[in-house]
Design an enzyme around this catalytic site. Structure first.
Site, PDB file in Angstrom:
ATOM      1  N   GLU A  39      44.180  31.998 -18.835  1.00  0.00           N
ATOM      2  CA  GLU A  39      42.562  32.285 -19.634  1.00  0.00           C
ATOM      3  C   GLU A  39      43.772  32.430 -21.368  1.00  0.00           C
ATOM      4  O   GLU A  39      44.521  33.047 -20.578  1.00  0.00           O
ATOM      5  CB  GLU A  39      42.618  33.658 -18.942  1.00  0.00           C
ATOM      6  CG  GLU A  39      41.427  33.631 -17.877  1.00  0.00           C
ATOM      7  CD  GLU A  39      41.882  35.225 -17.492  1.00  0.00           C
ATOM      8  OE1 GLU A  39      42.561  36.288 -18.039  1.00  0.00           O
ATOM      9  OE2 GLU A  39      41.144  35.141 -16.883  1.00  0.00           O
ATOM     10  N   ALA A  69      38.310  34.218 -14.863  1.00  0.00           N
ATOM     11  CA  ALA A  69      38.480  33.823 -13.107  1.00  0.00           C
ATOM     12  C   ALA A  69      39.646  34.052 -12.871  1.00  0.00           C
ATOM     13  O   ALA A  69      40.767  33.281 -12.393  1.00  0.00           O
ATOM     14  CB  ALA A  69      37.503  33.496 -12.458  1.00  0.00           C
ATOM     15  N   GLU A  70      40.750  35.377 -12.304  1.00  0.00           N
ATOM     16  CA  GLU A  70      42.245  35.141 -11.642  1.00  0.00           C
ATOM     17  C   GLU A  70      41.870  34.853 -10.495  1.00  0.00           C
ATOM     18  O   GLU A  70      42.765  33.540 -10.016  1.00  0.00           O
ATOM     19  CB  GLU A  70      42.151  36.381 -12.167  1.00  0.00           C
ATOM     20  CG  GLU A  70      42.453  36.725 -12.845  1.00  0.00           C
ATOM     21  CD  GLU A  70      41.659  37.355 -13.539  1.00  0.00           C
ATOM     22  OE1 GLU A  70      40.579  37.381 -13.529  1.00  0.00           O
ATOM     23  OE2 GLU A  70      41.408  37.771 -15.409  1.00  0.00           O
ATOM     24  N   GLN A  92      46.703  37.071 -17.891  1.00  0.00           N
ATOM     25  CA  GLN A  92      46.629  37.681 -18.896  1.00  0.00           C
ATOM     26  C   GLN A  92      47.466  38.828 -19.073  1.00  0.00           C
ATOM     27  O   GLN A  92      48.136  39.573 -19.992  1.00  0.00           O
ATOM     28  CB  GLN A  92      45.407  37.422 -19.554  1.00  0.00           C
ATOM     29  CG  GLN A  92      45.401  37.917 -20.971  1.00  0.00           C
ATOM     30  CD  GLN A  92      43.622  37.480 -21.650  1.00  0.00           C
ATOM     31  OE1 GLN A  92      42.686  38.053 -21.328  1.00  0.00           O
ATOM     32  NE2 GLN A  92      43.801  35.774 -22.218  1.00  0.00           N
ATOM     33  N   PHE A  93      47.438  39.302 -17.562  1.00  0.00           N
ATOM     34  CA  PHE A  93      48.071  41.756 -17.994  1.00  0.00           C
ATOM     35  C   PHE A  93      48.367  41.691 -16.522  1.00  0.00           C
ATOM     36  O   PHE A  93      47.498  41.554 -15.732  1.00  0.00           O
ATOM     37  CB  PHE A  93      46.987  42.401 -18.543  1.00  0.00           C
ATOM     38  CG  PHE A  93      47.675  42.757 -20.324  1.00  0.00           C
ATOM     39  CD1 PHE A  93      48.210  43.396 -21.191  1.00  0.00           C
ATOM     40  CD2 PHE A  93      46.380  42.278 -20.952  1.00  0.00           C
ATOM     41  CE1 PHE A  93      48.557  43.374 -22.137  1.00  0.00           C
ATOM     42  CE2 PHE A  93      46.422  42.124 -22.075  1.00  0.00           C
ATOM     43  CZ  PHE A  93      47.464  42.469 -22.990  1.00  0.00           C
ATOM     44  N   PHE A  96      44.976  42.764 -14.795  1.00  0.00           N
ATOM     45  CA  PHE A  96      43.934  41.648 -14.352  1.00  0.00           C
ATOM     46  C   PHE A  96      44.480  40.726 -13.570  1.00  0.00           C
ATOM     47  O   PHE A  96      43.709  39.404 -13.069  1.00  0.00           O
ATOM     48  CB  PHE A  96      43.530  41.070 -15.102  1.00  0.00           C
ATOM     49  CG  PHE A  96      43.359  42.013 -16.717  1.00  0.00           C
ATOM     50  CD1 PHE A  96      42.435  42.826 -16.502  1.00  0.00           C
ATOM     51  CD2 PHE A  96      43.533  41.579 -18.300  1.00  0.00           C
ATOM     52  CE1 PHE A  96      42.794  44.308 -16.915  1.00  0.00           C
ATOM     53  CE2 PHE A  96      43.566  42.877 -19.331  1.00  0.00           C
ATOM     54  CZ  PHE A  96      43.136  44.333 -18.597  1.00  0.00           C
ATOM     55  N   HIS A 139      46.749  48.063 -18.993  1.00  0.00           N
ATOM     56  CA  HIS A 139      47.540  47.161 -19.479  1.00  0.00           C
ATOM     57  C   HIS A 139      48.708  47.238 -19.978  1.00  0.00           C
ATOM     58  O   HIS A 139      49.981  47.232 -20.347  1.00  0.00           O
ATOM     59  CB  HIS A 139      47.109  47.073 -21.332  1.00  0.00           C
ATOM     60  CG  HIS A 139      46.130  46.292 -21.681  1.00  0.00           C
ATOM     61  ND1 HIS A 139      44.506  47.416 -21.250  1.00  0.00           N
ATOM     62  CD2 HIS A 139      45.828  44.918 -21.891  1.00  0.00           C
ATOM     63  CE1 HIS A 139      43.840  46.390 -21.565  1.00  0.00           C
ATOM     64  NE2 HIS A 139      43.190  44.754 -22.366  1.00  0.00           N
TER      65      HIS A 139
HETATM   66  C1  LIG Z   1      39.637  40.742 -15.006  1.00  0.00           C
HETATM   67  C2  LIG Z   1      39.746  40.371 -16.090  1.00  0.00           C
HETATM   68  N1  LIG Z   1      40.719  39.633 -17.380  1.00  0.00           N
HETATM   69  C3  LIG Z   1      41.206  39.523 -17.721  1.00  0.00           C
HETATM   70  C4  LIG Z   1      41.062  40.440 -18.753  1.00  0.00           C
HETATM   71  C5  LIG Z   1      41.708  40.271 -20.810  1.00  0.00           C
HETATM   72  N2  LIG Z   1      40.140  40.184 -20.998  1.00  0.00           N
HETATM   73  C6  LIG Z   1      40.241  41.105 -21.594  1.00  0.00           C
HETATM   74  S1  LIG Z   1      38.730  41.169 -22.568  1.00  0.00           S
HETATM   75  C7  LIG Z   1      38.887  38.957 -22.493  1.00  0.00           C
HETATM   76  C8  LIG Z   1      37.572  37.986 -22.653  1.00  0.00           C
HETATM   77  C9  LIG Z   1      36.293  38.488 -21.944  1.00  0.00           C
HETATM   78  O1  LIG Z   1      35.019  38.050 -22.948  1.00  0.00           O
HETATM   79  P1  LIG Z   1      33.693  38.324 -22.437  1.00  0.00           P
HETATM   80  O2  LIG Z   1      33.365  38.520 -21.362  1.00  0.00           O
HETATM   81  O3  LIG Z   1      32.535  36.959 -23.426  1.00  0.00           O
HETATM   82  O4  LIG Z   1      33.412  39.453 -23.350  1.00  0.00           O
HETATM   83  P2  LIG Z   1      34.094  39.906 -24.902  1.00  0.00           P
HETATM   84  O5  LIG Z   1      35.004  39.691 -25.199  1.00  0.00           O
HETATM   85  O6  LIG Z   1      33.084  38.865 -25.678  1.00  0.00           O
HETATM   86  O7  LIG Z   1      32.692  40.821 -25.645  1.00  0.00           O
HETATM   87  C10 LIG Z   1      39.954  39.073 -21.338  1.00  0.00           C
HETATM   88  C11 LIG Z   1      40.714  37.330 -20.973  1.00  0.00           C
HETATM   89  C12 LIG Z   1      40.765  41.451 -18.645  1.00  0.00           C
HETATM   90  N3  LIG Z   1      39.684  42.668 -19.428  1.00  0.00           N
HETATM   91  N4  LIG Z   1      40.184  41.792 -17.490  1.00  0.00           N
END
Ligand SMILES: Cc1ncc(C[n+]2csc(CCOP(=O)(O)OP(=O)(O)O)c2C)c(N)n1
Lengths: 340, 377
Positions: A39, A69-70, A92-93, A96, A139
């Site tokens: 990601e 999608a992990e 990413q973390f 996650f 995190h």
């Molecule tokens: C399962 C998971 N994977 C990765 C992340 C890290 N992460 C936090 S916000 C984000 C992007 C989210 O995008 P979106 O669903 O479009 O929501 P938006 O931030 O645009 O509101 C990611 C990859 C997470 N919080 N949860």
């Protein structure tokens, strides 16, 4: 392993993040089967910038921004590895990576075994882990015990800038899946970095701080990743007490280097295992048991553990109370001196 | 008749192996539903319009103040919903007090709009506790950080409420990126199979951190994802507060009346970076942002309501004053440093602490006492 010497000219000092970036760049340059996916690894260069500039240099196919999608990321990497590629996956973390747990334990870890050696999976799974950076919920997890408990996975974690480069190179070169845990609070730590330093093989611990000859060899601290600097600081502080502490950096939890660890513990007869993840059923329990089994006759005291508490990782404002501190380590060392 | 009350939606349960649902009525409209700038605006209740406007203004100020607090170090992090306020306030205004909200980490404004105190809504992001508000008091699940993981919870809660004979609806908020997660798909599937009274609102703000929608999904629209699960998909202009409120209210009514779940995709834009720690300049151009600023939900609403004669200077000034009062209150609240008890680390891990936790608590208490003594000396 001279073939793994870095090709990029590194700065004289580098951060751990830069060393990791260089390791990825060198691996991509050297081996066309290496592919990065995850990601935000492309245009953005990852939220910690570990893949900075790689998509620009090697193209979006070699450094692929995936859907969010992990399980999909790791499952896709399995298929890529089945067909001759060497995927390097970024989660990413820490917290996650859990959606990918199914792929990890059910397939990644056991494909070699399931196929009687016919289908090895050379996948590197990079996971920024651990706390101490003021991150909110989800995190800051230390997930090493889950991975170390799963047969078929290598689990490594660098504690220094040089090891970050070297271990990542070795992980990518490995024909087995490697869970590569990056201590995120050390990303910005800086050190002199010699490009021609030998690249550590997976499975080798190192004595990061040897005993000072003749100064009373008090105890051995066994640690890894984010806790390494804390242990080194504790060893420095221990001088004031008249104690001499050696510090062993495990680097690799699986495979585990019994030899280096036991030699270091036998030299002092006392050992403290230090890690920030929860203590109960943690990696420290395994280490303490191994040391007790192998060094029993050399031990003057039980092996102690200094770890995080057995609680979900706390909110940032309270995390300092949870993380192993220099004082807690020194308290443990003091308890080891019971017979003197 | 709207697509939502098409008769095919009511054939339940279906025969084994027969087509379970006619896909046509499940499909979203070709264009996002809009109300502002259309004749439909004249039919809307002026009181409602003024209320939505007022909430937009207050919501924008809330976003700005929270971002300022991160700069001052009083908030650990803030994922701003600036530009998405119409979705946030509709999430609150389309629900009854007895309904439930399942927010993501970007949805603090929706949480505040539903009546939660700003300080309590921001405790997670401030860094002093994982959830500041009581979920049962407000009927809001804790803000979820792992993406889309709250969506199956919404389905389960809605199902449980239905089993109890209640007409509660659960609303799950998911981002465009979150729709790629397995949990999102499993939630839609369960919702369809259980015919659960749940609504999914996807705030499609164009990006998941740096990844644009084109790299996220090859679906015609995210609302189309509903069809494969046998549930209704709806597409709405997420910057049109009246449209979002109306589509979401219809969806909630549809779910409440037992006609099944609905997936609403609101097309909107995140005008700020992902969080205060993100550099949006790396992945999008100032031109693109400027284009969306032209469609900012706030001036859009004000212009159309003024044109329609629903809004005058008095209301505008009143909303601005209310927004300023909220910002003042937030500043005052965050000015006070929270007093946290380190021993609270051990209090809610289990109903009864384990012997090991008691031991660890005692250890920490002794350390704190020693520190206090050293400090006093
Ligand atoms: C399962 C998971 N994977 C990765 C992340 C890290 N992460 C936090 S916000 C984000 C992007 C989210 O995008 P979106 O669903 O479009 O929501 P938006 O931030 O645009 O509101 C990611 C990859 C997470 N919080 N949860």
């Amino acid at each position: 392993m001279t073939t793994l010497a870095p090709q990029a000219a590194p700065a004289s000092t580098a951060t751990m993040a830069q060393a990791l970036n260089t390791a990825l760049r060198d691996s991509l340059r050297e081996d066309p089967t290496v592919h990065i996916l995850g990601e935000d690894v492309g245009t953005l260069g990852g939220v910690f910038r570990i893949t900075d500039g790689l998509a620009a240099e090697f193209g979006a196919d070699r450094c692929l921004d995936t859907p969010l999608a992990e399980a999909g990321i790791l499952g896709t990497a399995v298929g890529m590895a089945m067909y001759g590629l060497r995927p390097v996956v970024e989660m990413q973390f820490d917290a996650f990576a859990y959606p990918a747990f199914e792929q990890l334990v059910s397939h990644v870890a056991r494909m070699r075994n399931r196929t009687a050696g016919r289908m090895p999976l050379p996948i590197t799974i990079r996971i920024p882990y651990g706390g101490g950076i003021g991150g909110v919920e989800h995190h800051s997890d230390s997930s090493e015990a889950y991975y170390a408990h799963t047969p078929g996975l290598h689990v490594v974690t660098p504690g220094t800038v040089g090891d970050a480069y070297g271990l990542l190179r070795s992980a990518i070169a490995s024909d087995d899946p490697v869970v590569f845990l990056e201590p995120k609070r050390l990303y910005w730590s800086k050190a002199d970095w010699t490009p021609d330093a030998p690249v550590p093989a997976l499975g080798k611990a190192v004595v990061r701080r040897p005993l000072t000859p003749g100064s009373g060899d008090t105890a051995t601290l066994l640690t890894y990743g984010p806790s390494l600097p804390v242990c080194l600081e504790a060893a420095e502080a221990a001088r004031a007490e008249g104690w001499d502490l050696s510090v062993v950096d495990l680097r690799s939890l699986v495979p585990f280097d019994d030899e280096t660890v036991c030699a270091a513990v036998r030299a002092t007869g006392r050992a403290v295992v230090v890690h920030e993840s929860q203590g109960f059923a943690g990696v420290g329990a395994e280490i303490a048991a191994r040391v007790s089994e192998r060094c029993f006759h050399h031990l003057a005291a039980p092996v102690l553990r200094v770890t995080g508490f057995d609680i979900p990782y706390p909110p940032p404002m309270l995390e300092r109370h949870h993380l192993p501190s220099v004082d807690r380590i020194l308290d443990a060392v003091a308890r080891l001196q019971w017979e003197q | 008749m709207t697509v939502l009350d098409h008769p095919a939606a009511q054939t339940w349960p279906p025969d084994a192996h027969a087509p379970r649902r006619d896909p046509a009525p499940l499909l979203p409209d070709a264009e996002p539903v809009r109300v502002l700038g259309t004749k439909a605006l004249a039919e809307a209740d002026p009181e409602l319009l003024r209320e939505l406007y007022r909430r937009l203004v207050v919501g924008r100020r809330y976003n700005q103040q929270a971002t300022t607090l991160t700069k001052q170090g009083s908030l650990a992090v803030y994922p701003s919903s600036t530009g998405q306020e119409a979705c946030q306030i509709a999430a609150a205004t389309a629900l009854r007090a007895t309904d439930w909200l399942f927010p993501s980490y970007r949805d603090t404004l929706a949480v505040v709009s539903r009546g939660v105190d700003p300080l309590e809504a921001l405790t997670l992001l401030r860094g002093n506790a994982h959830s500041g508000y009581d979920p049962y008091e407000h009927r809001i699940a804790p803000l979820s950080t792992p993406l889309a993981t709250q969506a199956p919870h919404a389905v389960g809660l809605a199902h449980a409420a239905r089993l109890r004979g209640e007409d509660t609806v659960a609303l799950a908020l998911v981002g465009d990126g979150g729709t790629s997660e397995g949990d999102f798909h499993e939630a839609l599937n369960f919702a369809g199979v259980l015919n659960a009274p749940v609504v999914f609102l996807v705030q499609n703000n164009g990006y998941a951190i740096s990844v644009p929608l084109s790299k996220q999904s090859a679906a015609p629209t995210l609302a189309h994802k509903a069809v494969g699960y046998g549930i209704h998909g709806r597409l709405v202009d997420g910057n049109d507060a009246v449209a979002v409120h109306s589509v979401l209210s219809d969806a909630v009514a549809h779910a409440r009346s037992g006609k099944g779940p609905v997936l609403v995709e609101a097309i909107t834009y995140r005008l700020e970076a992902h969080t205060n720690a993100d550099d949006a300049g790396r992945y999008r151009t100032p031109d693109e942002v400027a284009g969306w600023q032209q469609r900012d939900p706030l001036p859009l609403m004000e212009r159309h309501l003024r044109e329609a004669g629903v809004l005058g200077d008095a209301e505008v000034e009143q909303a601005a004053a209310e927004a300023e009062a909220l910002a003042d209150r937030m500043r005052a609240m965050f000015h006070v440093k929270p007093e946290l008890d380190p021993l609270s680390l051990f209090t809610h891990v289990y109903a009864e602490p384990t012997p090991q936790l008691r031991e660890q608590a005692a250890q920490l208490a002794a350390e704190l006492a020693a520190d206090a003594e050293a400090g006093a000396r």
